[in-house]
Design an enzyme around this catalytic site. Sequence first.
Site, PDB file in Angstrom:
ATOM      1  N   LYS A 283     -60.166 -50.375   9.032  1.00  0.00           N
ATOM      2  CA  LYS A 283     -61.328 -51.028   8.429  1.00  0.00           C
ATOM      3  C   LYS A 283     -62.504 -51.011   9.384  1.00  0.00           C
ATOM      4  CE  LYS A 283     -62.733 -55.553   6.929  1.00  0.00           C
ATOM      5  NZ  LYS A 283     -62.383 -56.934   6.872  1.00  0.00           N
TER       6      LYS A 283
ATOM      7  N   LYS B 139     -59.333 -52.832  13.206  1.00  0.00           N
ATOM      8  CA  LYS B 139     -60.497 -53.447  12.575  1.00  0.00           C
ATOM      9  C   LYS B 139     -61.629 -53.448  13.586  1.00  0.00           C
ATOM     10  CE  LYS B 139     -62.238 -57.534  10.294  1.00  0.00           C
ATOM     11  NZ  LYS B 139     -61.908 -58.769   9.596  1.00  0.00           N
TER      12      LYS B 139
HETATM   13  C1  PBG Z   1     -62.435 -61.804   7.584  1.00  0.00           C
HETATM   14  C2  PBG Z   1     -62.759 -60.558   6.853  1.00  0.00           C
HETATM   15  C3  PBG Z   1     -63.973 -59.826   6.869  1.00  0.00           C
HETATM   16  C4  PBG Z   1     -63.818 -58.815   5.923  1.00  0.00           C
HETATM   17  C5  PBG Z   1     -62.547 -58.933   5.385  1.00  0.00           C
HETATM   18  N1  PBG Z   1     -61.908 -60.002   5.979  1.00  0.00           N
HETATM   19  C6  PBG Z   1     -65.242 -60.058   7.579  1.00  0.00           C
HETATM   20  C7  PBG Z   1     -65.305 -60.087   9.045  1.00  0.00           C
HETATM   21  O1  PBG Z   1     -64.350 -59.762   9.756  1.00  0.00           O
HETATM   22  O2  PBG Z   1     -66.349 -60.516   9.534  1.00  0.00           O
HETATM   23  C8  PBG Z   1     -64.885 -57.812   5.549  1.00  0.00           C
HETATM   24  C9  PBG Z   1     -64.688 -57.111   4.242  1.00  0.00           C
HETATM   25  C10 PBG Z   1     -65.881 -56.368   3.739  1.00  0.00           C
HETATM   26  O3  PBG Z   1     -66.918 -56.222   4.416  1.00  0.00           O
HETATM   27  O4  PBG Z   1     -65.788 -55.895   2.604  1.00  0.00           O
HETATM   28  N2  PBG Z   1     -61.898 -61.713   8.820  1.00  0.00           N
END
Ligand code: PBG
Length: 328
Positions: free
Chosen positions: A249, A196
């Site tokens: 992601k 991520k």
């Molecule tokens: C929370 C989380 C996030 C997303 C999914 N879970 C945001 C972040 O890490 O700030 C983002 C999903 C998206 O942008 O569609 N940890």
Amino acid sequence: MLIRPRRLRSQPYLRDLVQETYLKPNHFIAPLFVKEGTSQKEAISSMPGVYRLSLDLLLKEVEELRQVGVQTIALFPVVENHLKDAKASEALNPNNLNARAMRAIKEKFPETIIMADVALDPYSSDGHDGIVDHKTGKILNDPTLEVLQKMSLVHARAGADIIGPSDMMDGRVRSIREALEEEGFHETVIMSYTAKYASAFYGPFRDALDSAPKFGDKKTYQMNPANIREALREAVLDEEEGADILMVKPGLPYLDVVKALKDSTHLPIAAYNVSGEYAMIKAAGERGWIDENRAMLEMLLSFRRAGADMILTYFAKQAARLLNETKF
Ligand code: PBG
């Protein structure tokens, strides 16, 4: 000329015969936003077509998704401001909004697969995924693990089939796996947000949940977009710690990472087609600058070609509808 690749492109059924990759509604996971109240359908301006839904309308949405062949959802709660605190206490409330929503969905649609996103940010007054040391501004790894364990159990008890740790703390997959095993949740799947990245593409999602960090950024836990070997290292750890599915992601700017992970593991791979990727296609589509539906399907197909077995996407319903009408 002996070799003419165009031969195989010369007629529709010849093209079908050599098509390498397919998209099907069962490849999609639909992220949904749930809020308190009844008959509430609140638009999110940076995500046209996506809404914050109260529980009654959420159930309707789950039903519509099922009808088009999307059987898996990922649930994100809009936590009211007065419930947010530094310890993300509401995440551990067995009757929090997410837990109530999961029980209601499982009661009405027991076969629907529910994924619970596990990280503190929607519940944290700091807007960070972990516990913050306010003296130093550091995000504390090990104290966060305990909260993630408890949060995972709250969701497993409420009926979550998949726990999706999205926090990027070290050692969280092992901690969560141990907690689940200890309580007899042997079949609860862990889909780890393995790679991520600290990305600009989460902006619209943070609007949806009002969950942007109150100070600093997430770069001490989310990954540097410049790195891919680090993603492979995270993948090895997650696999050893007991993850069942590895996720990358964001998706579109990281297709090389999807491919690298696919080639390095035997676990299934997921890609998260995040909010900013959705917003880009919607915005250009609204202006008539691209053919929205065609661009959407082409983008989703690229995830499959790169090696994603499943795709989390806000386009799930729109894409499934189109796929049921045509073929892609
Ligand atoms: C929370 C989380 C996030 C997303 C999914 N879970 C945001 C972040 O890490 O700030 C983002 C999903 C998206 O942008 O569609 N940890």
